[in-house]
Enzyme design. Structure first.
Site, PDB file in Angstrom:
ATOM      1  N   PHE A   1       0.848  -1.198   0.000  1.00  0.00           N
ATOM      2  CA  PHE A   1       0.000   0.000   0.000  1.00  0.00           C
ATOM      3  C   PHE A   1       0.880   1.243   0.000  1.00  0.00           C
ATOM      4  O   PHE A   1       0.765   2.127   0.847  1.00  0.00           O
ATOM      5  CB  PHE A   1      -0.925  -0.013   1.222  1.00  0.00           C
ATOM      6  CG  PHE A   1      -1.885  -1.170   1.250  1.00  0.00           C
ATOM      7  CD1 PHE A   1      -3.072  -1.128   0.545  1.00  0.00           C
ATOM      8  CD2 PHE A   1      -1.580  -2.321   1.967  1.00  0.00           C
ATOM      9  CE1 PHE A   1      -3.956  -2.200   0.556  1.00  0.00           C
ATOM     10  CE2 PHE A   1      -2.456  -3.395   1.994  1.00  0.00           C
ATOM     11  CZ  PHE A   1      -3.644  -3.342   1.284  1.00  0.00           C
TER      12      PHE A   1
ATOM     13  N   ILE B   1     -10.749  13.742  -2.286  1.00  0.00           N
ATOM     14  CA  ILE B   1     -11.947  14.418  -2.797  1.00  0.00           C
ATOM     15  C   ILE B   1     -11.565  15.740  -3.460  1.00  0.00           C
ATOM     16  O   ILE B   1     -12.350  16.693  -3.457  1.00  0.00           O
ATOM     17  CB  ILE B   1     -13.022  14.628  -1.703  1.00  0.00           C
ATOM     18  CG1 ILE B   1     -12.502  15.514  -0.558  1.00  0.00           C
ATOM     19  CG2 ILE B   1     -13.507  13.292  -1.162  1.00  0.00           C
ATOM     20  CD1 ILE B   1     -13.619  15.974   0.392  1.00  0.00           C
TER      21      ILE B   1
ATOM     22  N   CYS C   1      -1.170   2.283 -10.805  1.00  0.00           N
ATOM     23  CA  CYS C   1      -2.024   1.451  -9.943  1.00  0.00           C
ATOM     24  C   CYS C   1      -3.508   1.603 -10.225  1.00  0.00           C
ATOM     25  O   CYS C   1      -4.173   0.635 -10.602  1.00  0.00           O
ATOM     26  CB  CYS C   1      -1.737   1.769  -8.478  1.00  0.00           C
ATOM     27  SG  CYS C   1      -0.064   1.339  -7.950  1.00  0.00           S
TER      28      CYS C   1
END
Length: 441
Positions: free
Chosen positions: A155, A256, A266
């Site tokens: 990650f 956002i 990715c």
């Protein structure tokens, strides 16, 4: 501990360097002779803040080695990490040839117990294929060798990968072996001392977790871009809307920010692969299809605004600030800049482009083209251009000298794909300013 990593690309190199920095002995294996030669000279083939110093420090200490020899790699490590590429096939599915080839390589050479760890981003069910590939290779040798398979997805955010590895939000481990789970806890213990961030689950759930995480983040981006386009129709300001919804802790402020769509190695690949995996099991993943569709459309938004302002783009010159798909990386894979450059060149326009770190990558991708000038700095890109176009939100673009910009451009026009500036200020300074979702179209 002794660790072998197959694949010295982004994930493999960052993982190897960070594990070595914790005192482990790491061997990185790759098939690319030129890359291994560069790494052995201390040259880092990717741009990642902080990585070069860690690689050089641990190579000098003898804890990090790079080799082309798979025999050396398999003999070295108790942990055998697979971190090779899984490029998308034409249908969007992940290409597992390299992953399974490494699995067979391990099975053909191992002489004692190994923990075979899939670090690459792979579809659900890949660990089963890896297990069978290793088992088949061992069986053909007629040896009673034990091994465990583990899914341990990464990650890492490009541009912040070192911090992500050293201080992880979570370490996901998928395994059906208690022995392997305990070994994985020992491996990651130096990075989870302050708080146990390891989440152990079944292998298929771990594999899905990686795709789910990237698909969720991509969905947030596409949803916000959809709202930004609506805001233009409604005469609303998406930046004010962002503050209004981000203050809700159930939503939060991360991912956002409206813009010109996501890119990189990715999100595009993983959304496509998950959608393809869904189709293979007979499920119509409509949200994933919408996320892709909105993202593809969003990469056209700046071009649409440019066509609206200028009657024709042919014979126009545009200053382009930002080529990487996001700041702090030189990665231009699936970048919005590439869509825009290709469209502008096809329309007969000239592009003067600048990026703080991605110029080398741009030269590799585009070569020498008379209508594409790769500039030494942001000011050179502005000289004589009809308008400025901002595609990547690098820090150095946030507070420029607007009077100098106006003096350099033929027309005081800015197309801002990252909403860096205040529209009222821009208009007060005499600019025609086009942003994403900030008032009337």
């Amino acid at each position: 501990m002794k660790i072998t990593i197959f694949g010295s690309g982004y994930v493999g190199l960052v993982t190897g360097a960070c594990l070595a920095d914790a005192g482990n002995h790491v061997v990185c294996v790759d098939v690319d002779a030129a890359k291994i030669a560069r790494l052995n000279r201390g040259e880092i083939p990717i741009h990642e803040p902080g990585l070069e110093a860690i690689v050089r420090r641990n190579a000098a200490a003898g804890r990090l080695r790079f080799t082309l020899d798979p025999d050396e790699g398999v003999a070295h490590g108790l942990f055998q990490l697979i971190a090779v590429g899984t490029p998308p096939d034409e249908d969007g599915s992940a290409d597992l040839r390299h992953v399974l080839a490494v699995a067979r390589t391990i099975g053909e050479r191992m002489s004692e117990y190994k923990v075979v760890i899939t670090k690459s981003t792979v579809p659900v069910g890949t660990a089963d294929k890896v297990r069978e590939a290793v088992r088949g290779a061992v069986a053909r040798r007629g040896l009673p060798l034990a091994f465990d398979t583990v899914s341990n997805p990464e990650f890492l955010k490009e541009g912040a990968a070192i911090a992500d590895f050293m201080k992880p939000d979570r370490v996901v481990v998928g395994t059906d072996s208690e022995r392997a789970a305990q070994l994985m806890r020992a491996l990651y213990e130096p990075f989870t001392r302050n708080h146990d961030r390891m989440i152990v689950m079944d292998i298929r759930s771990a594999e899905l977790t990686k795709y789910a995480a990237n698909a969720m983040l991509a969905t947030k981006i596409s949803f916000m871009n959809e709202l930004a386009n609506l805001a233009e129709h409604f005469g609303a300001d998406i930046e004010q809307v962002r503050l209004g919804i981000g203050s809700d802790p159930r939503i939060g402020y991360s991912f956002i920010y409206p813009g010109v769509g996501y890119g990189g190695s990715c999100f595009p690949k993983d959304v496509k692969a998950l959608a393809r995996s869904a189709a293979e099991v007979g499920y119509d993943a409509r949200i994933l299809a919408a996320v892709e569709s909105v993202n593809a459309r969003q990469k056209q938004r700046l071009l649409e605004k440019m066509r609206t302002h200028f009657d024709a783009l042919a014979d126009r010159t545009f200053a382009l600030w930002g080529l990487a798909f996001k700041p702090n990386t030189d990665d231009m894979r699936e970048a919005a800049s590439r869509v825009l450059i290709d469209a502008l060149l096809a329309a007969g326009a000239r592009v003067q482009a600048y990026d703080p770190v991605a110029m080398g990558e741009a030269r590799r991708l585009y070569g020498e083209q008379p209508a594409l000038v790769l500039c030494r700095d942001a000011g050179e890109a502005l000289a004589g251009a009809d308008a400025l176009v901002i595609v990547t939100e690098w820090q150095e673009f946030r507070s420029p000298d607007f009077e100098a910009i106006k003096a350099s451009l033929k027309h005081p026009v800015i197309f801002d794909g990252r909403n860096l500036y205040d529209p009222a200020q821009m208009h007060a300074l005499g600019f025609s300013y086009y942003a994403i979702g900030r008032g009337k179209r």
